[in-house]
Scaffold this active site. Structure first.
Site, mmCIF file in Angstrom:
data_model
loop_
_atom_site.group_PDB
_atom_site.id
_atom_site.type_symbol
_atom_site.label_atom_id
_atom_site.label_comp_id
_atom_site.label_asym_id
_atom_site.label_seq_id
_atom_site.Cartn_x
_atom_site.Cartn_y
_atom_site.Cartn_z
ATOM 1 N N GLY A 54 -69.404 43.371 12.150
ATOM 2 C CA GLY A 54 -69.751 42.354 11.158
ATOM 3 C C GLY A 54 -71.244 42.202 11.089
ATOM 4 O O GLY A 54 -71.978 42.987 11.691
ATOM 5 N N GLU A 70 -70.632 46.155 5.641
ATOM 6 C CA GLU A 70 -70.685 46.260 7.097
ATOM 7 C C GLU A 70 -69.634 47.225 7.620
ATOM 8 O O GLU A 70 -69.886 47.984 8.554
ATOM 9 C CB GLU A 70 -70.478 44.872 7.729
ATOM 10 C CG GLU A 70 -71.634 43.914 7.530
ATOM 11 C CD GLU A 70 -72.841 44.254 8.407
ATOM 12 O OE1 GLU A 70 -72.691 45.067 9.343
ATOM 13 O OE2 GLU A 70 -73.924 43.714 8.135
ATOM 14 N N GLU A 74 -70.550 50.413 9.913
ATOM 15 C CA GLU A 74 -70.126 50.509 11.312
ATOM 16 C C GLU A 74 -69.164 51.669 11.561
ATOM 17 O O GLU A 74 -69.091 52.183 12.669
ATOM 18 C CB GLU A 74 -69.457 49.206 11.751
ATOM 19 C CG GLU A 74 -70.248 47.959 11.467
ATOM 20 C CD GLU A 74 -71.061 47.501 12.676
ATOM 21 O OE1 GLU A 74 -70.912 48.107 13.738
ATOM 22 O OE2 GLU A 74 -71.829 46.535 12.517
ATOM 23 N N PRO A 96 -69.862 24.248 15.685
ATOM 24 C CA PRO A 96 -71.330 24.178 15.736
ATOM 25 C C PRO A 96 -71.965 25.086 16.788
ATOM 26 O O PRO A 96 -73.036 25.624 16.563
ATOM 27 C CB PRO A 96 -71.593 22.700 16.050
ATOM 28 C CG PRO A 96 -70.408 21.984 15.519
ATOM 29 C CD PRO A 96 -69.247 22.910 15.727
ATOM 30 N N ASP A 97 -71.304 25.295 17.920
ATOM 31 C CA ASP A 97 -71.960 26.052 18.987
ATOM 32 C C ASP A 97 -71.391 27.447 19.175
ATOM 33 O O ASP A 97 -71.528 28.034 20.247
ATOM 34 C CB ASP A 97 -71.863 25.259 20.294
ATOM 35 C CG ASP A 97 -72.644 23.960 20.198
ATOM 36 O OD1 ASP A 97 -73.814 24.020 19.793
ATOM 37 O OD2 ASP A 97 -72.071 22.898 20.522
ATOM 38 N N GLU A 127 -72.283 51.126 20.204
ATOM 39 C CA GLU A 127 -71.146 52.029 20.183
ATOM 40 C C GLU A 127 -70.031 51.384 19.376
ATOM 41 O O GLU A 127 -69.916 50.160 19.348
ATOM 42 C CB GLU A 127 -70.658 52.291 21.609
ATOM 43 C CG GLU A 127 -69.669 53.422 21.716
ATOM 44 C CD GLU A 127 -69.208 53.654 23.156
ATOM 45 O OE1 GLU A 127 -68.370 54.533 23.360
ATOM 46 O OE2 GLU A 127 -69.679 52.925 24.056
#
Lengths: 245, 245
Positions: A54, A70, A74, A96-97, A127
């Site tokens: 991502g 993405e 990838e 929030p965290d 990788e």
DNA sequence: GCCTTTTATAGTCAAGATGACTCTTAAGGA
DNA sequence: TCCTTAAGAGTCATCTTGACTATAAAAGGC
């Protein structure tokens, strides 16, 4: 939508900014096991840890566009292939965290792909690799939760959509399709009953013309099918006993 | 999750900031019609236009928390009531130009509520009101799309979950429950068949003790039921003909 | 009171869908 | 050639539905 706390003379920089990312739970069935595409992080935070592929949504693109971009970066797949994949928004994660650096909300997507070649770890990932779902280690950020949610969602969607064909190559046998269900649900299905259900559901699969048959090693050669037009399954194909949540 | 374009010496302010909002599609069934809670915008952009209630996610709260907070603010319901409501993340809308002011991604939620009192237009909204779904005018931003998505999702979820009880008061009759289905799906259901299905699905509803019966005006008084423990419907209660998408 | 209207609740019956099996066919491998 | 493996055809009982009929218990009009 209402307006921000002090909307007069609106100034975007007046708010602590949020970053927006996309995360992808890319699932496939390989050798009878559910696999997930993971990347190993090259830098902090969580350097060295495995994570879902991502990245950041660019200023002028939508989350869906970012997800496809993405995914192509990838996995090293050609854009054309990625453009045709089944990508579906799963959920947005906003605790929030969840990212120690700053406030990041992440729009998670689920992609169902046929058995693809081994990815080359492109982009920012040290990788990239397919890992069996039940050998996945603890992941960076809240990616464990995202992955678990994706699995639950996919399991449920197999019941009432034709999504299972997204795990198969363009032409496949009913045995391969059944393997998808058995792998994702983790239960064996009765072969004749599965066959009857799939073939009597209009638009689920359509036979490939001509005499082409594929021998999957041993056993009687199986007829080939393509995904049909239908997207929903009515009535659904319910899992055996497991009352899904 | 990969890292932003130039991650070394990470600086949040280096990126064009995104704002994050929540939008709520609050649905209810009132007098046999599906209604939506809408607010009239007090300022630009789209001043005077109707919109879904919602607002900015604060720096230290999750989107779910923001959704409940905004819902309480806009409807004037006590926090306790809002805390018990069924709120579900619908989808996140991220088109770059969906808000003319700046880049705003919005996490949309769906709430199913029983027939609530008329809202007082609190918060930033000039006015708040229940509008019948099919009389909803063009909405601000991309809220038409969000609302349509919510309706589709709810219609589908009624088939395979026990969600319909969320539209009903704590105690309800089977007639009221049936009205929910008929209203959301827009089709009449056979009364005895509906009754049989609901009562034979374990955990869907449970009878209220004692002789209490409610007479809904005319007709034989109906027994009262409460929502049961179950969340999923197996097998599902499929809509009559409409092959849902 | 009596009759009509309305809605709840109890059944019936046939068609459709499902789950559990059996049997045959057509490959590959020893 | 025989054994193993998986595809594909078909059977049968059970469960679930959809379509209907019938009865019960209220309100309203008269």
């Amino acid at each position: 939508m209402t307006t921000p706390p002090r909307p007069d003379g609106y100034d975007p920089r007046a708010f602590e900014p949020f970053a927006v990312t996309v995360d992808l739970a890319v699932l496939t069935v390989r050798a009878g096991r559910l696999h997930v595409l993971l990347v190993q992080r090259g830098q902090e935070p969580y350097a060295g840890a495995w994570a879902l592929p991502g990245g950041f949504v660019l200023p002028r693109e939508s989350a869906g566009t970012a997800a496809r971009r993405e995914l192509a970066e990838e996995t090293g797949l050609p854009e054309a292939t990625v453009a045709g994949l089944h990508l579906e928004q799963l959920r947005t994660y906003t605790e929030p965290d969840r990212d120690p650096r700053m406030r990041v909300v992440s729009v998670a997507y689920t992609a169902l792909v046929p058995d693809l070649p081994e990815p080359r770890g492109g982009g920012d990932a040290a990788e990239a690799r397919w890992l069996p779902y039940d050998e996945v280690p603890a992941l960076a950020f809240d990616h464990d939760v995202i992955l678990a949610d994706a699995r639950t969602r996919v399991g449920a969607k197999l019941e009432y959509t034709c999504l299972a064909t997204a795990f198969c190559p363009p032409e496949f046998t009913l045995g391969e399709l059944r393997e998808v269900y058995e792998t994702v649900w983790g239960v064996p299905l009765d072969r004749p009953n599965f066959r009857r259900k799939v073939l009597t559901t209009p638009g689920f699969v359509e036979p490939v013309e001509g005499p082409p048959r594929r021998t999957g090693g041993r056993g009687k050669p199986a007829a080939l099918y393509r995904a049909g037009e239908a997207t929903a399954l009515h009535p659904p194909l319910l899992r055996p006993e497991g009352r899904s949540a």
